[in-house]
Motif scaffolding. Sequence first.
Motif, mmCIF file in Angstrom:
data_model
loop_
_atom_site.group_PDB
_atom_site.id
_atom_site.type_symbol
_atom_site.label_atom_id
_atom_site.label_comp_id
_atom_site.label_asym_id
_atom_site.label_seq_id
_atom_site.Cartn_x
_atom_site.Cartn_y
_atom_site.Cartn_z
ATOM 1 N N LEU A 1 0.864 -1.242 0.166
ATOM 2 C CA LEU A 1 -0.021 -0.135 -0.005
ATOM 3 C C LEU A 1 0.999 1.272 -0.180
ATOM 4 O O LEU A 1 0.421 2.264 -0.553
ATOM 5 C CB LEU A 1 -0.967 0.018 1.183
ATOM 6 C CG LEU A 1 -2.134 -0.989 1.234
ATOM 7 C CD1 LEU A 1 -2.763 -1.222 2.688
ATOM 8 C CD2 LEU A 1 -3.135 -0.687 -0.026
ATOM 9 N N TRP B 1 -13.274 6.395 -6.674
ATOM 10 C CA TRP B 1 -12.528 5.075 -6.058
ATOM 11 C C TRP B 1 -13.561 3.858 -5.674
ATOM 12 O O TRP B 1 -13.239 3.051 -5.976
ATOM 13 C CB TRP B 1 -11.590 5.407 -4.960
ATOM 14 C CG TRP B 1 -10.301 5.983 -5.568
ATOM 15 C CD1 TRP B 1 -9.845 7.270 -5.392
ATOM 16 C CD2 TRP B 1 -9.123 5.312 -5.853
ATOM 17 N NE1 TRP B 1 -8.806 7.355 -5.848
ATOM 18 C CE2 TRP B 1 -8.156 6.038 -6.321
ATOM 19 C CE3 TRP B 1 -8.856 3.829 -5.930
ATOM 20 C CZ2 TRP B 1 -6.854 5.774 -6.881
ATOM 21 C CZ3 TRP B 1 -7.786 3.737 -6.651
ATOM 22 C CH2 TRP B 1 -6.959 4.554 -6.788
ATOM 23 N N THR C 1 -13.856 1.112 -8.345
ATOM 24 C CA THR C 1 -13.756 -0.405 -7.850
ATOM 25 C C THR C 1 -14.680 -1.178 -8.369
ATOM 26 O O THR C 1 -14.413 -2.364 -8.478
ATOM 27 C CB THR C 1 -13.017 -0.146 -6.497
ATOM 28 O OG1 THR C 1 -11.996 0.598 -6.412
ATOM 29 C CG2 THR C 1 -12.721 -1.660 -6.029
ATOM 30 N N TRP D 1 -6.767 7.956 2.746
ATOM 31 C CA TRP D 1 -7.003 6.855 1.856
ATOM 32 C C TRP D 1 -5.612 6.027 1.332
ATOM 33 O O TRP D 1 -4.528 6.701 1.142
ATOM 34 C CB TRP D 1 -7.725 6.958 0.574
ATOM 35 C CG TRP D 1 -9.012 7.637 0.891
ATOM 36 C CD1 TRP D 1 -9.291 8.999 1.889
ATOM 37 C CD2 TRP D 1 -10.292 7.199 0.612
ATOM 38 N NE1 TRP D 1 -10.833 8.980 1.706
ATOM 39 C CE2 TRP D 1 -11.223 7.771 1.230
ATOM 40 C CE3 TRP D 1 -10.599 5.951 -0.189
ATOM 41 C CZ2 TRP D 1 -12.833 7.605 0.935
ATOM 42 C CZ3 TRP D 1 -11.939 5.652 -0.331
ATOM 43 C CH2 TRP D 1 -12.839 6.431 0.081
ATOM 44 N N THR E 1 -4.238 2.720 -1.565
ATOM 45 C CA THR E 1 -4.444 1.793 -2.449
ATOM 46 C C THR E 1 -3.344 1.213 -3.124
ATOM 47 O O THR E 1 -2.194 1.620 -2.682
ATOM 48 C CB THR E 1 -5.517 2.347 -3.472
ATOM 49 O OG1 THR E 1 -5.773 1.509 -4.689
ATOM 50 C CG2 THR E 1 -4.614 3.300 -4.235
ATOM 51 N N TRP F 1 -0.514 -1.866 -10.588
ATOM 52 C CA TRP F 1 -0.887 -2.260 -9.269
ATOM 53 C C TRP F 1 0.223 -3.206 -8.730
ATOM 54 O O TRP F 1 0.996 -3.633 -9.348
ATOM 55 C CB TRP F 1 -2.258 -2.690 -9.034
ATOM 56 C CG TRP F 1 -2.415 -4.186 -9.912
ATOM 57 C CD1 TRP F 1 -2.187 -5.278 -9.175
ATOM 58 C CD2 TRP F 1 -2.607 -4.430 -11.074
ATOM 59 N NE1 TRP F 1 -2.533 -6.242 -10.075
ATOM 60 C CE2 TRP F 1 -2.639 -5.800 -11.611
ATOM 61 C CE3 TRP F 1 -2.746 -3.580 -12.277
ATOM 62 C CZ2 TRP F 1 -2.738 -6.353 -12.631
ATOM 63 C CZ3 TRP F 1 -2.991 -4.478 -13.688
ATOM 64 C CH2 TRP F 1 -2.956 -5.530 -13.553
ATOM 65 N N LEU G 1 -7.694 -5.168 -6.947
ATOM 66 C CA LEU G 1 -7.751 -3.666 -6.355
ATOM 67 C C LEU G 1 -8.036 -3.530 -5.057
ATOM 68 O O LEU G 1 -9.147 -3.916 -4.790
ATOM 69 C CB LEU G 1 -8.578 -2.654 -7.412
ATOM 70 C CG LEU G 1 -8.700 -1.370 -7.236
ATOM 71 C CD1 LEU G 1 -7.445 -0.425 -7.040
ATOM 72 C CD2 LEU G 1 -9.531 -0.726 -8.161
ATOM 73 N N VAL H 1 -8.748 -0.867 -2.014
ATOM 74 C CA VAL H 1 -8.914 0.320 -1.698
ATOM 75 C C VAL H 1 -9.236 0.400 -0.170
ATOM 76 O O VAL H 1 -10.068 -0.239 0.430
ATOM 77 C CB VAL H 1 -9.959 1.374 -2.261
ATOM 78 C CG1 VAL H 1 -10.056 2.783 -1.781
ATOM 79 C CG2 VAL H 1 -9.722 1.333 -3.822
ATOM 80 N N THR H 2 -8.601 1.280 0.719
ATOM 81 C CA THR H 2 -8.815 1.483 2.016
ATOM 82 C C THR H 2 -8.596 2.708 2.667
ATOM 83 O O THR H 2 -7.905 3.743 2.127
ATOM 84 C CB THR H 2 -7.683 0.384 2.944
ATOM 85 O OG1 THR H 2 -8.180 0.163 4.124
ATOM 86 C CG2 THR H 2 -6.419 0.775 2.564
#
Length: 163
Positions: free
Chosen positions: A65, A79, A83, A118, A120, A134, A144, A146-147
Amino acid sequence: MAKKQAPLPNRLARLATRLSRSTTVAVLRPADHRRPLADVCWDVLDGQPGVTLAVSGPGDLAERLARHPSFTTAEADGWITGTLLTDLASAAGPPAGDPQADAVEQEVLAALGPDARWQTNSTHPRASPSGRSWDVVTTATFDLLVTARGPAYDLVLLRSQDD
């Protein structure tokens, strides 16, 4: 009398299930500020049905990340819907929007708040297919992650897809 709306975490999970034709995990839960966000992501993803992680633990996940710049909620538009809607295996561009997905995304952004951070493992999902890159976190051909962490919530959104 109007029907009471389901809680936002439930609506996000149902939306992910409805939109995705691949493995999707969509979790919005109370923030755990005692632990790094990568640890929370690991707990959510490890052992999730259909998800086989290619990272060895929370430290490895945090490292992947960290290879991409973190961003703020102000930069997070698209996002979540990207996603959920973008065919990761396709050379085609992003699909047209989905009003329900857009509405849920705006609610999630508001719930996370402007101070959320954020992270990713990827470039923006709505980037041109030739510009996508990625760092893998699953054994799927494409993934993918996303957090985000805000004052009240943690978000973990994973989409993985084989071609």
